[in-house]
Scaffold this active site. Structure first.
Site, PDB file in Angstrom:
ATOM      1  N   ASP A  10       0.787  -1.254   0.000  1.00 12.94           N
ATOM      2  CA  ASP A  10       0.000   0.000   0.000  1.00 12.94           C
ATOM      3  C   ASP A  10       0.819   1.304   0.000  1.00 12.94           C
ATOM      4  O   ASP A  10       0.508   2.234   0.763  1.00 12.94           O
ATOM      5  CB  ASP A  10      -0.941   0.026   1.226  1.00 12.94           C
ATOM      6  N   ASP A  48      -4.598  -0.851  -1.727  1.00 17.66           N
ATOM      7  CA  ASP A  48      -5.875  -0.715  -1.034  1.00 17.66           C
ATOM      8  C   ASP A  48      -6.845  -0.123  -2.069  1.00 17.66           C
ATOM      9  O   ASP A  48      -6.505   0.868  -2.739  1.00 17.66           O
ATOM     10  CB  ASP A  48      -5.673   0.239   0.159  1.00 17.66           C
ATOM     11  N   HIS A  50     -10.858   0.563  -2.462  1.00 15.87           N
ATOM     12  CA  HIS A  50     -12.225   0.529  -1.938  1.00 15.87           C
ATOM     13  C   HIS A  50     -13.241   1.154  -2.886  1.00 15.87           C
ATOM     14  O   HIS A  50     -12.961   2.216  -3.473  1.00 15.87           O
ATOM     15  CB  HIS A  50     -12.297   1.301  -0.617  1.00 15.87           C
ATOM     16  N   HIS A  54     -17.585   2.541   1.030  1.00 17.42           N
ATOM     17  CA  HIS A  54     -17.095   1.312   1.681  1.00 17.42           C
ATOM     18  C   HIS A  54     -17.451   1.294   3.168  1.00 17.42           C
ATOM     19  O   HIS A  54     -17.453   2.351   3.827  1.00 17.42           O
ATOM     20  CB  HIS A  54     -15.578   1.198   1.506  1.00 17.42           C
ATOM     21  N   HIS A  83     -10.781   6.790   1.829  1.00 14.72           N
ATOM     22  CA  HIS A  83      -9.416   6.716   1.293  1.00 14.72           C
ATOM     23  C   HIS A  83      -9.331   5.628   0.225  1.00 14.72           C
ATOM     24  O   HIS A  83     -10.137   4.702   0.210  1.00 14.72           O
ATOM     25  CB  HIS A  83      -8.408   6.400   2.425  1.00 14.72           C
ATOM     26  N   LYS A 108      -7.114  -5.065  -2.769  1.00 15.36           N
ATOM     27  CA  LYS A 108      -7.833  -5.592  -1.601  1.00 15.36           C
ATOM     28  C   LYS A 108      -8.765  -4.521  -1.038  1.00 15.36           C
ATOM     29  O   LYS A 108      -8.536  -3.328  -1.238  1.00 15.36           O
ATOM     30  CB  LYS A 108      -6.843  -6.073  -0.546  1.00 15.36           C
ATOM     31  N   CYS A 153      -1.858  -2.790   7.746  1.00 19.65           N
ATOM     32  CA  CYS A 153      -1.754  -3.690   6.597  1.00 19.65           C
ATOM     33  C   CYS A 153      -0.459  -4.495   6.557  1.00 19.65           C
ATOM     34  O   CYS A 153      -0.473  -5.673   6.214  1.00 19.65           O
ATOM     35  CB  CYS A 153      -1.999  -2.923   5.310  1.00 19.65           C
TER      36      CYS A 153
HETATM   37  C1  VGL Z   1      -4.632   0.595   5.821  1.00 20.55           C
HETATM   38  C2  VGL Z   1      -6.239   1.427   7.237  1.00 20.55           C
HETATM   39  C3  VGL Z   1      -7.195   1.300   6.248  1.00 20.55           C
HETATM   40  C4  VGL Z   1      -3.193   0.233   5.626  1.00 20.55           C
HETATM   41  C5  VGL Z   1      -5.578   0.451   4.833  1.00 20.55           C
HETATM   42  O1  VGL Z   1      -2.730   0.180   4.467  1.00 20.55           O
HETATM   43  O2  VGL Z   1      -2.498   0.003   6.656  1.00 20.55           O
HETATM   44  N1  VGL Z   1      -4.983   1.068   7.028  1.00 20.55           N
HETATM   45  N2  VGL Z   1      -6.862   0.802   5.054  1.00 20.55           N
HETATM   46 ZN    ZN Z   2      -8.318   0.843   3.521  1.00 16.20          ZN
END
Ligand code: VGL
Ligand code: ZN
Length: 199
Positions: A10, A48, A50, A54, A83, A108, A153
Site C-alpha cells: 500500500d 488498497d 475501496h 465502503h 481513502h 484488496k 496492513c
Molecule cells: C490501511 C487502514 C485502512 C493500511 C488500509 O494500508 O495500513 N490502514 N486501510
Molecule cells: Zn483501507
C-alpha cells in the site's frame, strides 16, 4: 533468493503526507523501498482499493467519526476517513515508487461489506485474496514485507504470512505506522511472538 518474494504494501498517495489517511513520514520510505525492489528477484505489490461508500469509511455510518470502532459481522472494525477509492488519485502508487518490476498487484478491500488489511485474507480472517496460492504455485516460500502501515496492513499481512507457512520478515525502516492508541507497539510484539523476523 529464488524462493523469496518482496511484498510492498500500500505505498499509495492516500497514505502519504497530503493524502486522505496520511501516515507520518509515509513518503520517506520510498527510496529504501525502491532499493529493496531493485535487490529482489520477485516483487509483488498491494493496493488498497475501496468502492465509494465502503463499510470501513466513517462517512458510511451515521454519527460515526474516523478512528472510532464499530462491531462488524466479522468483529471490531476501525473506521477511517474515505481513502483509496477505486480509480482516484489517492489510490495510485506514490509517484516515486518504482513499480514497473512488480510481477503481481493484489488489490484488496474491494468488497463493500468487508475491509481487508492483510494481503492474504480479508478482515474475517477467512476470505482469501489468492496471494498465498499464487506464491505457493510459483514455489515462492519466503516473503519480505515493507510499506504502509506497519501496525495495520503490513502487520496483519506478516501474521497471515506466518500462518500460511511462509518464512516471513519485515524491514521495519521501510515501513511507517498509523499508531492509534499504542497499535504500533502492540503489533510489533504480536509479530515478534509469531516468529516474524523484524529487520
Ligand atoms: C490501511 C487502514 C485502512 C493500511 C488500509 O494500508 O495500513 N490502514 N486501510
Ligand atoms: Zn483501507
Amino acid at each position: 533468493m529464488p524462493h523469496k518474494a518482496l511484498i510492498v504494501i500500500d505505498v499509495q498517495n492516500d497514505f502519504c503526507p497530503g493524502g486522505a489517511l496520511a501516515v507520518a513520514g509515509g513518503d520517506e520510505i520510498v527510496p529504501l523501498v525502491n532499493h529493496l525492489i531493485a535487490s529482489h528477484d520477485h516483487v509483488v505489490m498491494t493496493q488498497d482499493w475501496h468502492p465509494a461508500g465502503h463499510s470501513s469509511f466513517a462517512s458510511s455510518h451515521e454519527g460515526k467519526a474516523p478512528f472510532e470502532t464499530i462491531e462488524a459481522d466479522y468483529g471490531p472494525q476501525t473506521l477511517w476517513p474515505d481513502h483509496c477509492v477505486q480509480g482516484s488519485a489517492g489510490a495510485e502508487f506514490h509517484a516515486g515508487l518504482e513499480w514497473t518490476r512488480a510481477e503481481l498487484v493484489i488489490r484488496k478491500g474491494f468488497r463493500r461489506e468487508i475491509d481487508s488489511y492483510s494481503a492474504f485474507f480479508e478482515n474475517d480472517h477467512a476470505t482469501p485474496t489468492g496471494l498465498a496460492g499464487y506464491l505457493k504455485d510459483r514455489g515462492l516460500t519466503e516473503v519480505v514485507l515493507c510499506g504502509l502501515a506497519t501496525d495495520f496492513c503490513v502487520g496483519f499481512s506478516a501474521l497471515d504470512a506466518v500462518t500460511c507457512g511462509f518464512k516471513t520478515s519485515v524491514v521495519m525502516p521501510a515501513c511507517r505506522a498509523i499508531d492509534l492508541e499504542g497499535s504500533l507497539a502492540a503489533m510489533t510484539e504480536k509479530m515478534r511472538a509469531a516468529g516474524v523476523h523484524l529487520l
